[in-house]
Scaffold this motif. Structure first.
Motif, PDB file in Angstrom:
ATOM      1  N   SER A 118      -0.888   4.276  -0.109  1.00 16.64           N
ATOM      2  CA  SER A 118       0.138   3.684   0.750  1.00 16.64           C
ATOM      3  C   SER A 118      -0.398   3.489   2.167  1.00 16.64           C
ATOM      4  O   SER A 118      -0.075   2.498   2.823  1.00 16.64           O
ATOM      5  N   ALA A 169      -0.645  -0.104   3.964  1.00 17.68           N
ATOM      6  CA  ALA A 169       0.026  -0.302   5.253  1.00 17.68           C
ATOM      7  C   ALA A 169      -0.934  -0.878   6.295  1.00 17.68           C
ATOM      8  O   ALA A 169      -0.500  -1.555   7.237  1.00 17.68           O
ATOM      9  N   SER A 216       1.079  -0.208  -6.251  1.00 17.70           N
ATOM     10  CA  SER A 216       1.970   0.884  -6.636  1.00 17.70           C
ATOM     11  C   SER A 216       3.269   0.748  -5.846  1.00 17.70           C
ATOM     12  O   SER A 216       3.319   0.085  -4.810  1.00 17.70           O
ATOM     13  N   ALA A 217       4.309   1.390  -6.334  1.00 14.36           N
ATOM     14  CA  ALA A 217       5.607   1.346  -5.642  1.00 14.36           C
ATOM     15  C   ALA A 217       5.451   1.922  -4.228  1.00 14.36           C
ATOM     16  O   ALA A 217       6.008   1.373  -3.275  1.00 14.36           O
ATOM     17  N   ALA A 218       4.702   3.014  -4.102  1.00 12.17           N
ATOM     18  CA  ALA A 218       4.508   3.633  -2.781  1.00 12.17           C
ATOM     19  C   ALA A 218       3.763   2.683  -1.844  1.00 12.17           C
ATOM     20  O   ALA A 218       4.109   2.561  -0.661  1.00 12.17           O
ATOM     21  N   LEU A 228       3.652  -0.618  -2.142  1.00 10.78           N
ATOM     22  CA  LEU A 228       4.505  -1.781  -1.893  1.00 10.78           C
ATOM     23  C   LEU A 228       5.544  -1.507  -0.810  1.00 10.78           C
ATOM     24  O   LEU A 228       5.872  -2.402  -0.017  1.00 10.78           O
ATOM     25  N   LYS A 229       5.996  -0.272  -0.710  1.00 13.13           N
ATOM     26  CA  LYS A 229       6.970   0.087   0.309  1.00 13.13           C
ATOM     27  C   LYS A 229       6.408  -0.082   1.715  1.00 13.13           C
ATOM     28  O   LYS A 229       7.148  -0.288   2.662  1.00 13.13           O
ATOM     29  N   THR A 230       5.075   0.040   1.850  1.00 10.94           N
ATOM     30  CA  THR A 230       4.466   0.029   3.176  1.00 10.94           C
ATOM     31  C   THR A 230       3.997  -1.336   3.650  1.00 10.94           C
ATOM     32  O   THR A 230       3.658  -1.492   4.803  1.00 10.94           O
TER      33      THR A 230
END
Length: 186
Positions: free
Chosen positions: A156, A160, A179-181, A183-185
């Motif tokens: 992540s 980011a 990964s989902a983590a 993608l969140k960043t």
């Protein structure tokens, strides 16, 4: 000590049997006098015992002649001692041999020296070792050369650190690999 000309006269079989102590006793100038053929006689283990000063003394031609196994034996300290010219001289096969520890020492300017083919040759596990700030060195148009394994290996923190242009350059399959983590960043 032994004269540089005498060191340069050693055959590959003689080079191959030098101990780490004997190799470390050679100056950068003496090591720099060796031909690419003589350097080919060094084992990966022998290369891994060279000092950072000795590594820095190798010419770009000498660096380019090392095998991927020899390059793979570089410690993080040795990799950090490589000049930009030496890094630029690496081939795709050699870049593929770099360990994660060696890759972690590269900054964004050094990573920017890699061609798209060289970037694509890095194995995903080693790619995941790159410092997040170094990822800025990857040109947006080179992002597409990375495969899904490279992208899914991003942490992540690394995701980011990607620029807006780098994110925009991701293919749909690369975005799907995040990964989902991660993608969140982004």
């Amino acid at each position: 000590g032994i004269a540089t000309a005498s060191v340069a006269a050693l055959g590959t079989a003689q080079i191959a049997v030098l101990s780490s102590g004997q190799l470390n006793a050679l100056s950068g100038g003496q090591l720099g006098a060796l031909t690419t053929g003589q350097l080919a006689g060094l084992s990966a283990k022998q290369v891994g015992t060279l000092s950072t000063t000795q590594i820095a003394a190798l010419s770009t031609g000498q660096i380019a002649s090392l095998s991927s196994a020899q390059i793979g034996a570089l410690t993080s300290g040795q990799a950090a001692a490589l000049s930009t010219g030496q890094i630029a001289a690496l081939t795709s096969t050699q870049v593929a041999g770099l360990s994660g520890a060696a890759l972690k020492t590269l900054d964004s300017a050094e990573l920017a020296l890699f061609t798209t083919g060289e970037l694509a040759s890095i194995n995903a596990k080693a790619f995941a070792s790159l410092d997040a700030s170094a990822l800025a060195g990857i040109a947006s148009d080179s992002i597409a050369s990375l495969n899904s394994a490279h992208i899914s290996a991003l942490t992540s923190g690394q995701a980011a650190a990607l620029s807006t242009a780098q994110i925009a350059a991701l293919t749909s399959s690369q975005v799907a690999a995040l990964s989902a983590a991660a993608l969140k960043t982004v």
